[in-house]
Design a protein around this motif. Structure first.
Motif: not given
Length: 248
Positions: A18, A22, A56, A60
């Protein structure tokens, strides 16, 4: 320029995945509409298992920044999107149910947000937005509309005005806050002693609100929407407070 992926550390793997994604979004390397590499390619590049990568990606999806299409073909795979309304609404609804926020908190947040959105909409609303809002009000005024549909139309009307304000964040927050109390408002409407009279009174205010927005009278629209919210939502707060006092 192609995105450069780097392996991540193995501890708490899905959180590190993640973080990696990001960082690329914040750096502008990934934007809405971009597709992530297939799992079989991305997992080894990041140095993680496909199960950790899928975990992950599910996170999201939950927070509304990714949509995953299973299968094969040009539309398959994970794509970066911008879909905050549903994600924030779901999150706020859960936290409200868990007691993170009180009804009073939600009431005051609605008042602040909708005063702002109605006042701004009176300055920025387009003719097309006015037509769409009017269609919602007309439908709410038809005699065959039941409570669940009225509640849906009511939600859409308030969120639509927020979107017409020109402030996307206000719109998203308004949608999330209104969605968090949708079940309670539905229950209150279902318990109304005289549903036709209740619907007519609520929609008379919707009609007046729309007229004020159309006329560019933002301050008056803000004052009316506060009274409109407090008249029903405030009743829910009073009822809850009464039950608390009886139980104590």
């Amino acid at each position: 320029m192609p995105v450069e992926w780097q392996p991540v550390r193995q501890s708490r793997t899905h959180e590190l995945v993640l973080q990696s994604i990001e960082e690329r979004v914040l750096a502008g390397e990934l934007r809405a509409g971009d597709r992530l590499p297939p799992e079989r390619e991305l997992a080894p590049v990041l140095g993680v298992s496909r199960s950790a990568l899928r975990e992950a990606l599910r996170v999201l999806e939950t927070i509304g920044v990714l949509v995953a299409q299973p299968g094969r073909g040009p539309d398959a795979g994970a794509r970066i999107v911008r879909n905050p309304d549903d994600a924030l609404g779901r999150l706020l609804r859960l936290h409200f149910a868990l007691g993170s926020y009180s009804l009073e908190d939600v009431l005051e947040a609605r008042v602040v947000l909708e005063r702002s959105s109605f006042e701004a909409a009176a300055r920025h609303v387009s003719p097309e937005d006015l037509d769409e809002a009017e269609a919602l009000v007309v439908r709410m005024g038809e005699p065959d509309v039941g409570v669940p549909e009225f509640n849906d139309l009511d939600t859409r009307f308030h969120v639509h005005i927020a979107r017409s304000s020109g402030n996307e964040l206000t719109s998203t927050l308004t949608s999330a806050v209104r969605e968090s109390v949708r079940p309670l408002i539905l229950r209150a409407l279902e318990e109304a002693e005289d549903w036709p009279a209740t619907a007519a009174a609520l929609n008379a205010e919707h009609t007046e609100l729309l007229g004020l927005v159309r006329a560019g009278k933002g301050a008056k629209a803000a004052d009316l929407v506060e009274r409109h919210i407090r008249s029903l939502h405030g009743t829910l707060v009073d009822e809850k407070s009464g039950r608390v006092r009886e139980d104590s």
